[in-house]
Design an enzyme around this catalytic site. Structure first.
Site: not given
Length: 525
Positions: A83, A86, A328
């Site tokens: 993640s 991102k 997230s």
């Protein structure tokens, strides 16, 4: 396509130009100070932990105040970032869409309107809003009723054409499909609560009043799009083993296991198959509650000529950054990727959105020739990004006018408030990193990452990236935390460096693929 040149790009590249490309850590171009030498030794010792035996570790630290690279190990190595991907998606969205960008969901009608009768179709047009709740659809239905519409002779037409109909990201694994972090992406969707996990429903199982009967199963929001196959049982005593699973290719949720009389209900977030139909079902029910009858069916389509009846605008992107980054949220990342494609090139696809992201981060100092981005969230295992490139981006965006808003939206270490600490709220408490480190977490099986900022004891902002791959232990989060604590404790003042706290953090519990295991969903972690 948006394209610009940043004068700071050369300076950003200079920040990482001194980083070594070999496996061993190196000093900056200048001879390391005693404090830097101790920092090297501290991070080296952390990375020598047995949990990383046979694994790959990439760590880069840059002092953004001086431009010095304080630490580099495998900074140029392409690793699976999870993640941390991102970071690219969110910064590109803030720059290219703008902090004030909003998603619009509206209702329009064609045909003739007379005395409460709409002789035509009613269109529900999705604008990609991942924060639409059942109550938002209810308000839209109330506006339709307030506009005097009582009967629609045609169909309810669900229009999700702002984005393409590719629902699942490239390279996502089949066994993730029913979990909330792998929800299908549509321009018309529903979130069940203010975590805004669009395209999901919360399923609840509460014990019945007596043993031997099925538990009571409900959904939030209530809907007719999904079907419950309740195979579970209420028992007199015993451990709760309730499990929920959506069958592939459809909207049947199978409930199995047992729950004892008097126990608290069990809940879980499940994805839906075809979120456009889910949204249309929620809206049609809301119309019925407000006295609006649609005589036709619910179908897919796009209006050629229809007049606006009702409209809902989302929160601005600056506010959306909080649930997106703190929790997230994968769905937000993928929706923003398609929105970038739609706004910049007229194509609401992953390919167009990733092109826009790549151009922005390339202009911002990342060497896009050294990395590969396959989705917006990091769920794909074909994403490969070197830690040095994360640090280049983190250094560059500090000059952006929206930086303070974006920085505040990153998870904050050790802060117990869910929408402040986010995925870091249970980590690094009581250390120099608490309420100091702002960083993005990343978690896949065998891949973990932490990239962001630590303010050291001298007040310098350090940009750092830690990416760990190919380990066999359940978690290496504690090692990331030790590095972040060391950075927050770092000082060049005086003749000695303050002792760097390196507590041993417990392993995180095993969770499904792609879930940020930092107590994001209490029902899961």
């Amino acid at each position: 396509m948006h394209r610009r040149l940043f004068p700071r790009a050369l300076a950003v590249l200079a920040l990482v130009a001194t980083a070594a490309t070999a496996g061993a850590p190196t000093a900056t171009a200048e001879a390391p100070t005693p404090a830097q030498t101790r920092l090297h030794a501290t991070i080296d010792a952390i990375l020598a932990d047995s949990r990383l035996a046979g694994a790959q570790a990439g760590v880069v630290v840059v002092d953004t105040t001086t431009g010095q690279t304080l630490y580099d190990r495998n900074g140029d190595r392409r690793l699976i970032p999870a993640s941390n991907t991102k970071l690219l998606t969110s910064t590109a969205a803030m720059e290219l869409l703008g902090p004030g960008h909003r998603f619009t969901t509206d209702v329009a009608g064609d045909g003739v309107r007379r005395a409460g009768l709409l002789s035509g179709n009613l269109y529900l047009r999705g604008g990609g809003d991942p924060t639409m709740l059942a109550e938002d659809y209810d308000r839209l239905a109330a506006e339709v009723a307030a506009a005097g519409v009582r009967v629609v002779t045609g169909n309810l037409v669900a229009d999700d054409t702002r984005y393409d109909r590719t629902r699942l990201g490239p390279d996502w694994t089949w066994d993730d499909e029913s979990y909330y972090y792998a929800a299908q992406v549509s321009a018309l969707t529903v979130a069940p609560d203010t975590d805004y996990d669009a395209g999901t429903v919360i399923v609840h199982a509460a014990p019945a009043g007596q043993a031997g009967t099925p538990p009571k199963v409900t959904m939030t929001p209530a809907n007719g799009w999904l079907r419950i196959d309740n195979r579970a049982e209420t028992v007199a005593t015993g451990e709760t083993t309730i499990s929920f699973e959506r069958e592939h290719g459809g909207n049947t949720i199978v409930v199995t296991g047992q729950i004892a009389v008097g126990q608290a209900e069990e809940s879980d977030w499940m994805t839906v198959w075809e979120p456009t139909g889910y949204a249309a079902d929620i809206f049609r029910s809301a119309l019925h509650r407000h006295g609006v009858r649609v005589l036709g069916r619910t179908v897919l389509g796009h209006p050629d000529d229809a007049k606006l009846v009702a409209r809902h605008d989302s929160m601005p992107l600056a506010d959306l950054m909080v649930p997106f980054l703190k929790l997230s949220n994968n769905g937000h990342a993928e929706g923003l990727t398609k929105e970038l494609g739609r706004v910049l090139s007229g194509s609401g696809t992953w390919a167009a959105g990733l092109t826009a992201i790549g151009e922005y981060v390339g202009d911002s100092g990342m060497d896009t020739g050294t990395l590969r981005q396959r989705d917006g969230s990091g769920l794909s295992r074909r994403n490969m990004i070197p830690p040095a490139q994360f640090v280049a981006l983190l250094s560059a965006v500090r000059a952006e006018p929206w930086f303070d808003t974006w920085y505040a939206a990153l998870p904050v270490a050790g802060n117990p408030e869910r929408f402040v600490g986010g995925t870091l709220r249970s980590r690094m408490r009581g250390t120099a990193a608490a309420d100091n480190v702002h960083a993005k977490t990343g978690s896949l099986t065998g891949a973990s990452s932490l990239s962001g900022y630590a303010t050291d004891a001298d007040g310098h902002v350090l940009a750092f990236s830690v990416v760990l791959n190919n380990y066999l232990t359940s978690s290496v989060k504690g090692l990331e935390d030790q590095i972040a604590i060391a950075l927050a404790s770092y000082t060049e003042k005086g003749t000695t460096t303050a002792r760097l706290a390196v507590p041993t953090a417990p392993d995180s519990p095993r969770v499904p693929e792609g879930l940020e295991c930092s107590w994001v969903k209490p029902a899961v972690c």
